[in-house]
Design an enzyme around this catalytic site. Structure first.
Site, PDB file in Angstrom:
ATOM      1  N   GLY A 159       0.897  -1.200  -0.011  1.00  0.00           N
ATOM      2  CA  GLY A 159       0.125  -0.094   0.055  1.00  0.00           C
ATOM      3  C   GLY A 159       0.672   1.428   0.019  1.00  0.00           C
ATOM      4  O   GLY A 159       2.020   1.418  -0.559  1.00  0.00           O
ATOM      5  N   HIS A 160       0.412   2.183   0.592  1.00  0.00           N
ATOM      6  CA  HIS A 160       1.080   3.524   0.611  1.00  0.00           C
ATOM      7  C   HIS A 160       2.504   3.563   1.576  1.00  0.00           C
ATOM      8  O   HIS A 160       3.220   4.358   1.390  1.00  0.00           O
ATOM      9  CB  HIS A 160       0.144   4.681   1.131  1.00  0.00           C
ATOM     10  CG  HIS A 160       0.603   6.112   0.941  1.00  0.00           C
ATOM     11  ND1 HIS A 160       0.556   6.740  -0.252  1.00  0.00           N
ATOM     12  CD2 HIS A 160       0.849   6.744   1.906  1.00  0.00           C
ATOM     13  CE1 HIS A 160       1.121   7.804  -0.055  1.00  0.00           C
ATOM     14  NE2 HIS A 160       1.314   8.205   1.251  1.00  0.00           N
ATOM     15  N   TRP A 161       2.368   2.653   2.471  1.00  0.00           N
ATOM     16  CA  TRP A 161       3.708   2.776   3.428  1.00  0.00           C
ATOM     17  C   TRP A 161       4.538   1.685   3.135  1.00  0.00           C
ATOM     18  O   TRP A 161       4.656   0.649   3.705  1.00  0.00           O
ATOM     19  CB  TRP A 161       2.863   2.428   4.794  1.00  0.00           C
ATOM     20  CG  TRP A 161       2.387   3.400   5.487  1.00  0.00           C
ATOM     21  CD1 TRP A 161       2.147   5.009   5.026  1.00  0.00           C
ATOM     22  CD2 TRP A 161       1.414   3.471   6.532  1.00  0.00           C
ATOM     23  NE1 TRP A 161       1.590   5.522   6.041  1.00  0.00           N
ATOM     24  CE2 TRP A 161       1.177   4.762   6.896  1.00  0.00           C
ATOM     25  CE3 TRP A 161       1.111   2.452   7.493  1.00  0.00           C
ATOM     26  CZ2 TRP A 161       0.224   5.202   7.948  1.00  0.00           C
ATOM     27  CZ3 TRP A 161       0.418   3.048   8.485  1.00  0.00           C
ATOM     28  CH2 TRP A 161      -0.155   3.898   8.825  1.00  0.00           C
TER      29      TRP A 161
END
Length: 146
Positions: free
Chosen positions: A124-126
């Site tokens: 994901g984003h992390w």
């Protein structure tokens, strides 16, 4: 930079969490930030993020104020300026990012002359959290060789 022309699911969740930094909103935020939310979006992390946000409300206000004026990214660069970037640039993006779509990295890659991109699946984003070992290796190799 949203391909659909509006805010992504993740950006909507982020703004909502910054407007009301409760444990519940931070739970939704940590879930949307990660691909493997069962592993990474823990109740402890959501509680910690809510506590930190409430302890530093000026950060939330600053972000929301900038967001209302076009967002923080709008003041950082213009697309037409990117071909002038001289620095070697490493772009790391999660394929399953629900906050900033990975197509944005492809756009940056196409406009920044000395750039390279790594797209991580099941991420994901992390990326720095979900694929910490690989992320750190990529950054260390890039910095060492550039």
């Amino acid at each position: 930079l949203s391909p659909a022309g509006g805010l992504s699911e993740g950006m909507k969740t982020l703004v909502a969490a910054y407007r009301e930094p409760s444990v519940e909103s931070m739970t939704r935020l940590t879930e949307v930030m990660t691909y493997d939310s069962a592993r990474f979006a823990t109740p402890e992390l959501a509680a910690e993020r809510a506590e930190n946000a409430k302890a530093h409300p000026q950060h939330l206000t600053n972000y929301l104020d900038a967001f209302a004026k076009g967002g923080p990214v709008a003041k950082w660069f213009r697309l037409e300026d990117l071909p002038g970037v001289q620095a070697p640039t490493l772009l790391i993006h999660g394929r399953d990012d629900r906050v900033v779509h990975y197509e944005n990295t492809l756009l940056l890659l196409a406009h920044i002359p000395n750039s390279r991109a790594v797209l991580l699946n099941r991420c994901g984003h992390w990326a720095q959290v979900e694929h910490a070992e690989e992320f750190n290796r990529l950054v260390i190799e890039f910095v060492t060789n550039n």
